[in-house]
Design a protein around this motif. Structure first.
Motif, PDB file in Angstrom:
ATOM      1  N   LYS A 147      32.761  22.617  -7.272  1.00 48.30           N
ATOM      2  CA  LYS A 147      33.431  23.218  -6.107  1.00 48.30           C
ATOM      3  C   LYS A 147      32.475  23.323  -4.910  1.00 48.30           C
ATOM      4  N   SER A 148      31.327  23.969  -5.082  1.00 48.08           N
ATOM      5  CA  SER A 148      30.441  24.220  -3.945  1.00 48.08           C
ATOM      6  C   SER A 148      29.303  23.213  -3.837  1.00 48.08           C
ATOM      7  N   TRP A 149      29.207  22.304  -4.751  1.00 45.98           N
ATOM      8  CA  TRP A 149      28.144  21.304  -4.747  1.00 45.98           C
ATOM      9  C   TRP A 149      28.718  20.006  -5.286  1.00 45.98           C
ATOM     10  N   ASN A 150      28.228  18.887  -4.800  1.00 45.72           N
ATOM     11  CA  ASN A 150      28.673  17.592  -5.301  1.00 45.72           C
ATOM     12  C   ASN A 150      27.466  16.755  -5.686  1.00 45.72           C
ATOM     13  N   LEU A 151      27.713  15.806  -6.542  1.00 48.59           N
ATOM     14  CA  LEU A 151      26.647  14.892  -6.940  1.00 48.59           C
ATOM     15  C   LEU A 151      26.147  14.137  -5.718  1.00 48.59           C
TER      16      LEU A 151
END
Length: 156
Positions: free
Chosen positions: A115-119
């Protein structure tokens, strides 16, 4: 040194399994564990350690010895430490419980849960970065280790 630390931890888990149950005996068990740790730290030349027991949604935690012996920084129940490989089995167990209860699907791309971070964009196919592949070290993620912290560090 690592073997001694792991042996000491395993000894607590094996010798005091009821410390992790919700019973009236927990406080006495914790006193027994505290005495045992105090004796063993010096004998096994372990600089410091901390533990936590959960009972009735309450965390009982304590630190012993030093987080940094040279800097005279005491180990506390909030000291930031590197748990290394011991966290892998705990994390894997939790993930498999989530999968078993169908809260997550270990074969789905992990991006669908973030949700708050992506790869980061690395050129690697993100659809192949599944929970299962992460647990099997086949997701193409880099290996990172959390650094040890000084006495002035605080938890976020």
């Amino acid at each position: 040194m690592v073997i001694q630390r792991l042996t000491l931890l395993i000894a607590f888990v094996v010798a005091y399994p009821h410390a992790y149950s919700q019973s009236v005996e927990t406080k006495e068990t914790i006193r027994t564990i505290d005495k045992l740790i105090a004796r063993k730290l010096d004998r096994l030349k372990i600089e410091g350690m901390a533990y936590a027991v959960v009972e009735n949604n309450t965390i009982i935690s304590k630190g012993f010895g030093y987080a940094d012996k040279e800097g005279k920084c005491l180990m506390t129940d909030t000291s930031i430490t590197n748990f290394a490989s011991i966290s892998k089995s705990i994390t894997a167990t939790g993930v498999m419980i989530l999968d078993q209860h169908r809260i997550i699907d270990i074969n789905e791309p992990v991006e669908s849960y973030l949700k708050s971070w992506n790869l980061p964009n690395t050129g690697y196919d993100k659809t192949k970065v599944t929970v299962k592949n992460i647990l099997n070290h086949k997701a193409g993620l880099s290996l990172m280790s959390a650094p040890f912290s000084d006495c002035d560090s605080t938890l976020l």
